[in-house]
Design a protein around this motif. Structure first.
Motif, PDB file in Angstrom:
ATOM      1  N   ALA A 278       0.556  -1.334   0.218  1.00  0.00           N
ATOM      2  CA  ALA A 278      -0.246  -0.121   0.140  1.00  0.00           C
ATOM      3  C   ALA A 278       1.130   1.179  -0.213  1.00  0.00           C
ATOM      4  O   ALA A 278       1.974   1.264   0.630  1.00  0.00           O
ATOM      5  CB  ALA A 278      -1.024   0.226   1.072  1.00  0.00           C
ATOM      6  N   ASP A 279       0.707   1.998  -0.468  1.00  0.00           N
ATOM      7  CA  ASP A 279       1.473   3.532  -0.962  1.00  0.00           C
ATOM      8  C   ASP A 279       0.976   4.102  -0.085  1.00  0.00           C
ATOM      9  O   ASP A 279       2.265   5.702   0.573  1.00  0.00           O
ATOM     10  CB  ASP A 279       1.530   4.121  -2.077  1.00  0.00           C
ATOM     11  CG  ASP A 279       1.420   3.321  -3.479  1.00  0.00           C
ATOM     12  OD1 ASP A 279       2.341   2.414  -2.988  1.00  0.00           O
ATOM     13  OD2 ASP A 279       0.669   3.389  -4.325  1.00  0.00           O
ATOM     14  N   TYR A 280      -0.488   4.441   0.275  1.00  0.00           N
ATOM     15  CA  TYR A 280      -0.802   5.271   1.797  1.00  0.00           C
ATOM     16  C   TYR A 280      -1.260   4.655   3.766  1.00  0.00           C
ATOM     17  O   TYR A 280      -1.953   2.935   2.813  1.00  0.00           O
ATOM     18  CB  TYR A 280      -2.030   6.169   1.228  1.00  0.00           C
ATOM     19  CG  TYR A 280      -1.080   6.932   0.284  1.00  0.00           C
ATOM     20  CD1 TYR A 280      -0.198   8.583   0.611  1.00  0.00           C
ATOM     21  CD2 TYR A 280      -0.806   6.584  -0.873  1.00  0.00           C
ATOM     22  CE1 TYR A 280      -0.073   9.437   0.034  1.00  0.00           C
ATOM     23  CE2 TYR A 280      -0.848   8.156  -1.975  1.00  0.00           C
ATOM     24  CZ  TYR A 280      -0.228   8.941  -1.493  1.00  0.00           C
ATOM     25  OH  TYR A 280       0.569   9.792  -2.099  1.00  0.00           O
ATOM     26  N   ARG A 281      -1.066   5.168   4.513  1.00  0.00           N
ATOM     27  CA  ARG A 281      -2.192   4.321   5.311  1.00  0.00           C
ATOM     28  C   ARG A 281      -2.152   5.758   6.222  1.00  0.00           C
ATOM     29  O   ARG A 281      -1.676   6.345   5.830  1.00  0.00           O
ATOM     30  CB  ARG A 281      -1.047   4.096   6.238  1.00  0.00           C
ATOM     31  CG  ARG A 281      -0.116   4.665   6.531  1.00  0.00           C
ATOM     32  CD  ARG A 281       1.417   3.826   7.876  1.00  0.00           C
ATOM     33  NE  ARG A 281       1.934   4.878   8.581  1.00  0.00           N
ATOM     34  CZ  ARG A 281       2.633   4.948   7.728  1.00  0.00           C
ATOM     35  NH1 ARG A 281       3.445   5.336   6.497  1.00  0.00           N
ATOM     36  NH2 ARG A 281       3.351   6.597   8.928  1.00  0.00           N
ATOM     37  N   PRO A 282      -3.781   5.043   7.450  1.00  0.00           N
ATOM     38  CA  PRO A 282      -4.380   6.277   7.884  1.00  0.00           C
ATOM     39  C   PRO A 282      -3.747   7.157   8.216  1.00  0.00           C
ATOM     40  O   PRO A 282      -2.427   6.213   9.198  1.00  0.00           O
ATOM     41  CB  PRO A 282      -6.097   5.333   8.395  1.00  0.00           C
ATOM     42  CG  PRO A 282      -5.742   4.302   7.338  1.00  0.00           C
ATOM     43  CD  PRO A 282      -4.472   4.560   7.598  1.00  0.00           C
ATOM     44  N   THR A 283      -3.176   8.236   9.077  1.00  0.00           N
ATOM     45  CA  THR A 283      -2.348   8.738   9.717  1.00  0.00           C
ATOM     46  C   THR A 283      -2.644   8.238  11.219  1.00  0.00           C
ATOM     47  O   THR A 283      -1.848   8.529  12.216  1.00  0.00           O
ATOM     48  CB  THR A 283      -2.420  10.587   9.481  1.00  0.00           C
ATOM     49  OG1 THR A 283      -4.238  11.089   9.950  1.00  0.00           O
ATOM     50  CG2 THR A 283      -2.428  11.258   7.856  1.00  0.00           C
ATOM     51  N   SER A 284      -4.142   7.908  11.865  1.00  0.00           N
ATOM     52  CA  SER A 284      -4.374   7.533  13.089  1.00  0.00           C
ATOM     53  C   SER A 284      -5.135   6.201  12.926  1.00  0.00           C
ATOM     54  O   SER A 284      -6.531   6.500  12.002  1.00  0.00           O
ATOM     55  CB  SER A 284      -4.709   8.744  13.743  1.00  0.00           C
ATOM     56  OG  SER A 284      -5.895   9.006  12.692  1.00  0.00           O
ATOM     57  N   ILE A 285      -5.105   5.112  14.012  1.00  0.00           N
ATOM     58  CA  ILE A 285      -6.375   4.508  13.597  1.00  0.00           C
ATOM     59  C   ILE A 285      -7.424   4.336  15.170  1.00  0.00           C
ATOM     60  O   ILE A 285      -6.615   5.041  16.109  1.00  0.00           O
ATOM     61  CB  ILE A 285      -4.959   3.526  14.319  1.00  0.00           C
ATOM     62  CG1 ILE A 285      -4.120   3.052  12.876  1.00  0.00           C
ATOM     63  CG2 ILE A 285      -6.183   2.016  13.996  1.00  0.00           C
ATOM     64  CD1 ILE A 285      -3.386   2.084  13.101  1.00  0.00           C
ATOM     65  N   ALA A 286      -8.577   4.307  14.607  1.00  0.00           N
ATOM     66  CA  ALA A 286      -9.261   4.795  15.764  1.00  0.00           C
ATOM     67  C   ALA A 286      -9.385   3.650  16.884  1.00  0.00           C
ATOM     68  O   ALA A 286      -8.884   2.619  16.323  1.00  0.00           O
ATOM     69  CB  ALA A 286     -10.731   4.809  14.796  1.00  0.00           C
ATOM     70  N   ASP A 287      -9.749   3.847  17.854  1.00  0.00           N
ATOM     71  CA  ASP A 287      -9.304   2.055  19.260  1.00  0.00           C
ATOM     72  C   ASP A 287     -10.295   1.624  19.002  1.00  0.00           C
ATOM     73  O   ASP A 287     -10.534   0.045  19.450  1.00  0.00           O
ATOM     74  CB  ASP A 287      -9.174   3.389  20.592  1.00  0.00           C
ATOM     75  CG  ASP A 287      -7.428   3.777  20.259  1.00  0.00           C
ATOM     76  OD1 ASP A 287      -6.829   4.074  20.168  1.00  0.00           O
ATOM     77  OD2 ASP A 287      -7.415   4.944  22.029  1.00  0.00           O
ATOM     78  N   GLN A 288     -11.773   2.526  18.424  1.00  0.00           N
ATOM     79  CA  GLN A 288     -12.693   1.494  18.607  1.00  0.00           C
ATOM     80  C   GLN A 288     -13.449   1.855  17.224  1.00  0.00           C
ATOM     81  O   GLN A 288     -12.736   2.287  16.268  1.00  0.00           O
ATOM     82  CB  GLN A 288     -13.684   1.627  19.902  1.00  0.00           C
ATOM     83  CG  GLN A 288     -13.132   1.743  21.082  1.00  0.00           C
ATOM     84  CD  GLN A 288     -13.021   1.070  21.805  1.00  0.00           C
ATOM     85  OE1 GLN A 288     -13.599  -0.500  21.133  1.00  0.00           O
ATOM     86  NE2 GLN A 288     -11.637   0.704  22.926  1.00  0.00           N
ATOM     87  N   LYS A 289     -14.083   0.699  16.915  1.00  0.00           N
ATOM     88  CA  LYS A 289     -14.652   0.389  15.687  1.00  0.00           C
ATOM     89  C   LYS A 289     -15.518   2.001  15.505  1.00  0.00           C
ATOM     90  O   LYS A 289     -16.363   2.155  16.356  1.00  0.00           O
ATOM     91  CB  LYS A 289     -15.602  -0.830  15.615  1.00  0.00           C
ATOM     92  CG  LYS A 289     -16.669  -0.139  13.990  1.00  0.00           C
ATOM     93  CD  LYS A 289     -17.766  -1.657  14.104  1.00  0.00           C
ATOM     94  CE  LYS A 289     -18.205  -1.481  13.157  1.00  0.00           C
ATOM     95  NZ  LYS A 289     -19.521  -2.463  12.736  1.00  0.00           N
ATOM     96  N   THR A 298     -14.166  11.485   6.181  1.00  0.00           N
ATOM     97  CA  THR A 298     -12.681  12.138   5.270  1.00  0.00           C
ATOM     98  C   THR A 298     -11.483  10.412   6.381  1.00  0.00           C
ATOM     99  O   THR A 298     -11.767  11.312   7.877  1.00  0.00           O
ATOM    100  CB  THR A 298     -12.425  13.197   5.338  1.00  0.00           C
ATOM    101  OG1 THR A 298     -13.519  13.802   3.928  1.00  0.00           O
ATOM    102  CG2 THR A 298     -11.269  13.637   4.913  1.00  0.00           C
ATOM    103  N   ILE A 299     -10.909  10.765   5.242  1.00  0.00           N
ATOM    104  CA  ILE A 299      -9.576   9.739   6.251  1.00  0.00           C
ATOM    105  C   ILE A 299      -8.773  10.548   5.352  1.00  0.00           C
ATOM    106  O   ILE A 299      -7.951  10.060   4.450  1.00  0.00           O
ATOM    107  CB  ILE A 299      -9.578   8.094   6.127  1.00  0.00           C
ATOM    108  CG1 ILE A 299     -11.311   7.344   6.286  1.00  0.00           C
ATOM    109  CG2 ILE A 299      -8.217   7.672   6.268  1.00  0.00           C
ATOM    110  CD1 ILE A 299     -11.256   6.404   5.782  1.00  0.00           C
ATOM    111  N   GLU A 300      -7.315  10.616   6.717  1.00  0.00           N
ATOM    112  CA  GLU A 300      -6.600  11.143   6.046  1.00  0.00           C
ATOM    113  C   GLU A 300      -5.507  10.390   5.819  1.00  0.00           C
ATOM    114  O   GLU A 300      -5.594   9.279   7.242  1.00  0.00           O
ATOM    115  CB  GLU A 300      -6.041  12.789   6.889  1.00  0.00           C
ATOM    116  CG  GLU A 300      -4.800  13.180   6.728  1.00  0.00           C
ATOM    117  CD  GLU A 300      -3.958  14.215   7.736  1.00  0.00           C
ATOM    118  OE1 GLU A 300      -3.210  14.834   7.114  1.00  0.00           O
ATOM    119  OE2 GLU A 300      -5.157  14.515   9.143  1.00  0.00           O
ATOM    120  N   LEU A 301      -4.832  10.235   4.798  1.00  0.00           N
ATOM    121  CA  LEU A 301      -3.779  10.085   4.693  1.00  0.00           C
ATOM    122  C   LEU A 301      -2.066  10.175   4.498  1.00  0.00           C
ATOM    123  O   LEU A 301      -1.983  10.787   4.347  1.00  0.00           O
ATOM    124  CB  LEU A 301      -3.983   8.114   2.867  1.00  0.00           C
ATOM    125  CG  LEU A 301      -5.551   8.146   3.094  1.00  0.00           C
ATOM    126  CD1 LEU A 301      -5.058   7.117   1.816  1.00  0.00           C
ATOM    127  CD2 LEU A 301      -5.251   7.287   4.237  1.00  0.00           C
TER     128      LEU A 301
END
Length: 399
Positions: A278-289, A298-301
């Motif tokens: 993957a060229d990009y990943r989310p800047t942050s990962i949510a702790d919960q669903k 919007t998901i910032e990458l």
């Protein structure tokens, strides 16, 4: 060691008393690790039944060129692409003559014309027929066409004669078949291969990924191991069996793959980056669903590390091969990547073609370097993996 592990052998059985040995041959090939399918000529069916060979091989036996059921599932072209080796045992004098002249009047002869795989014959006939000038001329024609010849043996024959013309024994044929796949010489060479997709987490249950199956990378790992290399396979999440004697490292994200690759470089001679990272990943990962609460989200990458570029620029740089999976302007994009990332080779394919794209069992690629290119036509990924390792070995040895 099972030298035919993951190899796909298409056994052709022609008419002759030695056809009964095909049953034992199938068993011996399977003992060496091969998957076996069978084609029988009409004459062969007079000596042994298709049901017997179907029961032993575990696969349907193919007999008719114009079989509507076979054409719907695995017709002559599919069989030709499937095979890593076509082994005709026994090969009668009649079939040798038809093969030498390029006839396509039955299923077996047609597959031999259509396949890119190696073809081997195990002659079986009366000693007088073997010695006949016409048979010997046909033999030389077949040898000139790079058809491999296993045997024949010498001894007593079913007709009572003594002399050359006996089909090699099944165990001998299995050993000869194994020798076909001893490609190149990578003894002592350490190879690291990446394969499959990466998964970039959004929250505990969702992720960003792609359709890569990992099949090409795993085929390369098998081929490199067969060529004598010590292979480390770093793979994203796939449902594929690890090739025998290959060290496997499982990862999920691009960052994990990057770390695993960098850690292997001190003991890496050749690096093959076939993974779809993957060229990009989310800047942050949510702790919960993340709950559905708005009409849009919007998901910032942020960009992932460039694994192949970091390998190519590493102080302990190995011989470095990249992959370019493109949907348009394939060669142009591949050459740009080759130059920008200072790779030794790049392997390019068109993933917009569903016949060779992600998840397909087949592939067709171009191997590109600074001042050259070679195109490898569509075939099974297992067979293509061997062709690619041969090509890589040649360039590696030159450098």
């Amino acid at each position: 060691m099972q030298q035919l592990t993951n190899k796909q052998i298409l056994v052709g059985v022609t008419g002759g008393i030695a056809a009964y040995k095909a049953a034992e041959l199938i068993r011996r090939l399977q003992d060496h690790g091969a998957t076996v399918r069978v084609i029988m000529t009409k004459a062969a069916q007079a000596f042994i039944t298709p049901l017997t060979l179907q029961a032993l091989s575990g696969n349907p036996v193919h007999c008719d060129l114009l079989d509507s059921e076979a054409e719907a599932a695995m017709g002559h072209i599919e069989l030709a692409r499937w095979a890593d080796l076509v082994l005709i045992a026994p090969a009668s004098a009649d079939f040798m003559a038809r093969l030498a002249t390029g006839q396509a009047d039955d299923l077996l002869a047609t597959v031999c014309l259509a396949t890119n795989a190696s073809i081997a014959i195990a002659p079986s006939m009366n000693q007088g027929m073997w010695r006949d000038q016409s048979t010997q001329q046909n033999l030389q024609t077949l040898i000139s066409k790079q058809v491999l010849v296993f045997g024949p043996g010498d001894g007593s024959q079913a007709c009572g004669d003594i002399g050359p013309g006996r089909m090699m024994e099944p165990e001998q044929l299995a050993v000869e078949a194994s020798s076909v796949f001893k490609i190149g010489s990578l003894d002592g060479v350490k190879i690291v291969i990446t394969a499959g997709p990466t998964r970039e987490a959004i929250d505990p249950v969702r992720y960003i990924s792609n359709h890569s199956s990992g099949k090409m990378g795993f085929a390369l790992a098998q081929a490199a191991m067969d060529a004598g290399a010590s292979v480390t396979l770093i793979t994203g999440p796939v449902s594929l069996q690890t090739p025998e004697r290959v060290t496997r490292i499982d990862i999920n994200s691009a960052a994990e793959m990057h770390q695993a690759v960098i850690e292997t470089l001190p003991v890496c001679d050749i690096f093959i980056g076939s993974a779809a990272v993957a060229d990009y990943r989310p800047t942050s990962i949510a702790d919960q669903k993340i709950k559905k609460s708005t009409e849009t989200m919007t998901i910032e990458l942020v960009r992932n590390p460039d694994i192949i570029a970091d390998v190519s620029n590493h102080p302990q740089r190995p011989f470095t091969i990249g992959f370019a999976a493109e949907t348009q302007d394939v060669e142009s994009y591949a050459r740009g990547k080759l130059e920008k990332k200072k790779l030794d080779l790049i392997i390019a394919n068109d993933v917009s073609n569903t016949a060779i794209g992600f998840n397909s069992d087949n592939n067709a690629v171009s191997v590109i370097w600074n001042d050259g290119k070679v195109s490898l036509p569509m075939t099974s990924k297992q067979q293509l993996g061997r062709h690619l390792i041969e090509e890589i070995c040649q360039h590696y040895r030159k450098k």
